[in-house]
Write a protein that holds these residues in place. Structure first.
Motif, PDB file in Angstrom:
ATOM      1  N   TRP A 135      14.894  12.559-109.439  1.00  0.00           N
ATOM      2  CA  TRP A 135      13.941  13.747-109.536  1.00  0.00           C
ATOM      3  C   TRP A 135      12.912  14.224-108.719  1.00  0.00           C
ATOM      4  O   TRP A 135      12.503  15.276-108.433  1.00  0.00           O
ATOM      5  CB  TRP A 135      13.365  13.916-111.096  1.00  0.00           C
TER       6      TRP A 135
ATOM      7  N   MET B  11      12.067  15.009-105.140  1.00  0.00           N
ATOM      8  CA  MET B  11      12.350  15.825-103.876  1.00  0.00           C
ATOM      9  C   MET B  11      12.165  15.102-102.763  1.00  0.00           C
ATOM     10  O   MET B  11      13.022  14.998-101.874  1.00  0.00           O
ATOM     11  CB  MET B  11      11.816  17.241-104.029  1.00  0.00           C
ATOM     12  N   PRO B  12      10.700  14.557-102.326  1.00  0.00           N
ATOM     13  CA  PRO B  12      10.464  14.156-100.992  1.00  0.00           C
ATOM     14  C   PRO B  12      11.345  12.794-100.965  1.00  0.00           C
ATOM     15  O   PRO B  12      11.565  12.448 -99.763  1.00  0.00           O
ATOM     16  CB  PRO B  12       8.989  13.716-101.166  1.00  0.00           C
TER      17      PRO B  12
ATOM     18  N   LYS C 215      14.260  12.479-102.015  1.00  0.00           N
ATOM     19  CA  LYS C 215      15.863  12.825-101.382  1.00  0.00           C
ATOM     20  C   LYS C 215      15.629  12.943 -99.681  1.00  0.00           C
ATOM     21  O   LYS C 215      16.590  12.891 -99.081  1.00  0.00           O
ATOM     22  CB  LYS C 215      15.925  14.242-102.047  1.00  0.00           C
ATOM     23  N   MET C 216      14.415  13.458 -99.503  1.00  0.00           N
ATOM     24  CA  MET C 216      14.408  13.945 -98.033  1.00  0.00           C
ATOM     25  C   MET C 216      14.206  12.760 -97.173  1.00  0.00           C
ATOM     26  O   MET C 216      14.542  12.763 -95.937  1.00  0.00           O
ATOM     27  CB  MET C 216      13.100  14.695 -97.848  1.00  0.00           C
ATOM     28  N   LEU C 217      13.791  11.625 -97.583  1.00  0.00           N
ATOM     29  CA  LEU C 217      13.497  10.373 -96.909  1.00  0.00           C
ATOM     30  C   LEU C 217      14.849   9.716 -96.813  1.00  0.00           C
ATOM     31  O   LEU C 217      14.904   8.941 -95.916  1.00  0.00           O
ATOM     32  CB  LEU C 217      12.506   9.473 -97.688  1.00  0.00           C
TER      33      LEU C 217
ATOM     34  N   PRO D   9      18.013  10.073 -95.816  1.00  0.00           N
ATOM     35  CA  PRO D   9      18.819   9.850 -94.603  1.00  0.00           C
ATOM     36  C   PRO D   9      17.844   9.021 -93.576  1.00  0.00           C
ATOM     37  O   PRO D   9      18.627   8.241 -92.726  1.00  0.00           O
ATOM     38  CB  PRO D   9      18.627  11.437 -94.056  1.00  0.00           C
ATOM     39  N   VAL D  10      16.685   8.989 -93.990  1.00  0.00           N
ATOM     40  CA  VAL D  10      15.820   8.018 -92.855  1.00  0.00           C
ATOM     41  C   VAL D  10      16.101   6.596 -93.332  1.00  0.00           C
ATOM     42  O   VAL D  10      16.395   5.776 -92.216  1.00  0.00           O
ATOM     43  CB  VAL D  10      14.443   8.535 -92.854  1.00  0.00           C
TER      44      VAL D  10
ATOM     45  N   ILE E 105       5.613   8.574-105.103  1.00  0.00           N
ATOM     46  CA  ILE E 105       6.966   8.140-104.523  1.00  0.00           C
ATOM     47  C   ILE E 105       7.159   9.499-103.427  1.00  0.00           C
ATOM     48  O   ILE E 105       7.006  10.664-103.748  1.00  0.00           O
ATOM     49  CB  ILE E 105       7.938   7.806-105.399  1.00  0.00           C
TER      50      ILE E 105
ATOM     51  N   VAL F 138       2.895   5.056 -98.003  1.00  0.00           N
ATOM     52  CA  VAL F 138       3.079   6.202 -99.165  1.00  0.00           C
ATOM     53  C   VAL F 138       3.550   7.461 -98.799  1.00  0.00           C
ATOM     54  O   VAL F 138       3.040   7.759 -97.474  1.00  0.00           O
ATOM     55  CB  VAL F 138       1.870   6.247-100.020  1.00  0.00           C
TER      56      VAL F 138
ATOM     57  N   LEU G 143       6.090  10.874 -97.282  1.00  0.00           N
ATOM     58  CA  LEU G 143       7.155  10.914 -96.564  1.00  0.00           C
ATOM     59  C   LEU G 143       6.601  10.644 -95.018  1.00  0.00           C
ATOM     60  O   LEU G 143       5.585  11.260 -94.663  1.00  0.00           O
ATOM     61  CB  LEU G 143       7.572  12.598 -96.205  1.00  0.00           C
ATOM     62  N   ARG G 144       7.085   9.976 -94.368  1.00  0.00           N
ATOM     63  CA  ARG G 144       6.739   9.784 -92.908  1.00  0.00           C
ATOM     64  C   ARG G 144       7.945   9.733 -91.845  1.00  0.00           C
ATOM     65  O   ARG G 144       9.034   9.798 -92.320  1.00  0.00           O
ATOM     66  CB  ARG G 144       6.073   8.199 -92.616  1.00  0.00           C
ATOM     67  N   ASN G 145       7.652  10.091 -90.747  1.00  0.00           N
ATOM     68  CA  ASN G 145       8.633  10.162 -89.733  1.00  0.00           C
ATOM     69  C   ASN G 145       8.994   8.560 -89.371  1.00  0.00           C
ATOM     70  O   ASN G 145       8.492   7.790 -89.720  1.00  0.00           O
ATOM     71  CB  ASN G 145       8.376  11.053 -88.590  1.00  0.00           C
ATOM     72  N   PRO G 146      10.290   8.452 -88.923  1.00  0.00           N
ATOM     73  CA  PRO G 146      11.054   7.232 -88.646  1.00  0.00           C
ATOM     74  C   PRO G 146      10.145   6.068 -88.086  1.00  0.00           C
ATOM     75  O   PRO G 146      10.124   4.833 -88.470  1.00  0.00           O
ATOM     76  CB  PRO G 146      12.481   7.373 -88.061  1.00  0.00           C
TER      77      PRO G 146
END
Lengths: 284, 109
Positions: B31, B33-34, B36-38, B40-41, B75, B91, B93-96
């Motif tokens: 559930w 969202m962030p 799900k955005m992470l 692909p990374v 999360i 903790v 969303l961070r960039n790769p």
């Protein structure tokens, strides 16, 4: 993939709408996502925008919106909580839905965000900015929702609905839409207290025991919105092509720095849109 | 070819983190969202470090025991383990780069 758009414009003020109409003029698909009202609407008179002498900010903004609408651009209202750069595209968490875009133009204006003691220290250890993201982890636990944004009541009701023991704090009187079972405290959170994680917050002079605190501001700091975004003195760092440090991510308007003026915002919106269009064409 | 991202249960998890290979664990939920955005990374990291770092995902609803053990309160949270010890907890969303920097430091250190 077919619903991935070319350009997502974050912000529906003058910079955002200027970017949007210029993106459409270049044949790009565009959506305008906006969290709050532009401060232009509250300007009593605008005397330094060429061609419009002695007009109210509200009337001018109405003209801008009519112009955009005539080109098929309707601003969508909601909250962009996160934007994730993923190489050749972006994912945007917009009010709980994911939007994919090849480029993003940030036209988010400036927000006065004053962090309170303990906020940065306990981020992710009880402090959260997103009820729909972290709410489930506080089911059966106490959480204070500090409402500084207009949609904060909805988020408090959502948390209550999934089984969080919510207390709502905001200035002024109890909001009418707040679920009757949620206790309300009139005031502001001034400090977050804890050891390994949050144990309490200070509201006015009182200590309120809680395991979580959701801080719901109208705006999110740019660096919290996009991971890895570079800023300088609180403004998003851009070059004269309105490019940020992240490929495909542009910024325009007040969020890039002073002067915080209408003409600059509109001009930067145009540059950002044209450069975004060029960037998209270069990928093909 | 072995899967680049694995979904261990609690028992497998305990074996993994005590082994000799560094482990990157993404705590997530359906559930979120962030998260799900992470996604692909994390998958990209799995491919990039295949054979050198084990990349795992733990669903905090399915394995609430693990989420509780590590005090996960937001999360996505990514924890990097080496020889049973926590090297770093990242903790949100961070960039790769935020993840590769820690992993490269571990592998080259």
């Amino acid at each position: 993939m077919s619903d991935r758009i070319d350009i997502a414009v974050i912000g529906g003020g003058p910079a955002g709408l200027s970017a949007a109409i210029n993106a459409v003029a270049r044949g790009k698909t565009v959506r305008v996502l906006s969290a709050s009202e532009t401060p232009l609407k509250r300007a009593e008179t605008v005397d330094n925008y060429l061609g419009f002498y002695n007009i109210t900010g509200g009337d001018l903004m109405k003209k801008f919106e009519e112009h955009a609408l005539a080109l098929g651009i309707a601003t969508e209202h909601g909250r962009a909580a996160n934007i994730m750069p993923l190489g050749n595209y972006f994912m945007i968490n917009f009010s709980g839905n994911i939007i994919e875009a090849t480029t993003v133009i940030l036209a988010i204006g400036v927000a006065r965000i004053r962090e309170i003691p303990g906020e940065a220290e306990f981020l992710g250890k009880g402090v959260s900015y997103c009820a729909t993201c972290d709410g489930m982890l506080f089911r059966g636990k106490k959480a204070v929702v500090w409402g500084l944004a207009s949609d904060a009541v909805e988020e408090a009701n959502f948390l209550h609905g999934i089984g969080v023991d919510v207390t709502f704090a905001a200035k002024g009187g109890r909001p009418e839409e707040l679920n009757a079972d949620i206790p309300f405290i009139s005031g502001a959170v001034s400090e977050i207290i804890g050891e390994k994680s949050v144990t309490a917050v200070k509201i006015n002079k009182d200590i309120v025991d809680t395991e979580g605190v959701f801080i719901l501001r109208q705006a999110i700091a740019p660096t919290n919105l996009v991971p890895g975004l570079e800023t300088e003195n609180g403004y998003i760092k851009v070059n004269n092509k309105m490019e940020t440090n992240i490929p495909g991510l542009f910024a325009a308007g007040d969020c890039t720095g002073v002067p915080l003026q209408l003409s600059k915002a509109v001009g930067e919106g145009l540059v950002a849109a044209q450069m975004a269009a060029k960037y998209i064409d270069s990928l093909k | 070819m072995a899967a680049s991202v694995i979904y261990p249960n609690v028992e497998e998890f305990d074996q993994l983190i005590s082994g000799g290979t560094p482990v990157l664990v993404d705590f997530w939920a359906e559930w979120c969202m962030p998260c799900k955005m992470l996604g692909p990374v994390i998958e990209q990291l799995g491919e990039q470090y295949q054979g050198r770092v084990t990349v795992a995902k733990v669903d905090v609803d399915e394995h609430s025991e693990l989420a509780a053990r590590y005090g996960i309160q937001s999360i996505p949270t990514v924890i990097i383990f080496n020889k049973g010890e926590i090297v770093d907890t990242i903790v949100g969303l961070r960039n790769p780069d935020a993840y590769t920097k820690v992993l490269d430091g571990l592998l080259n250190g």
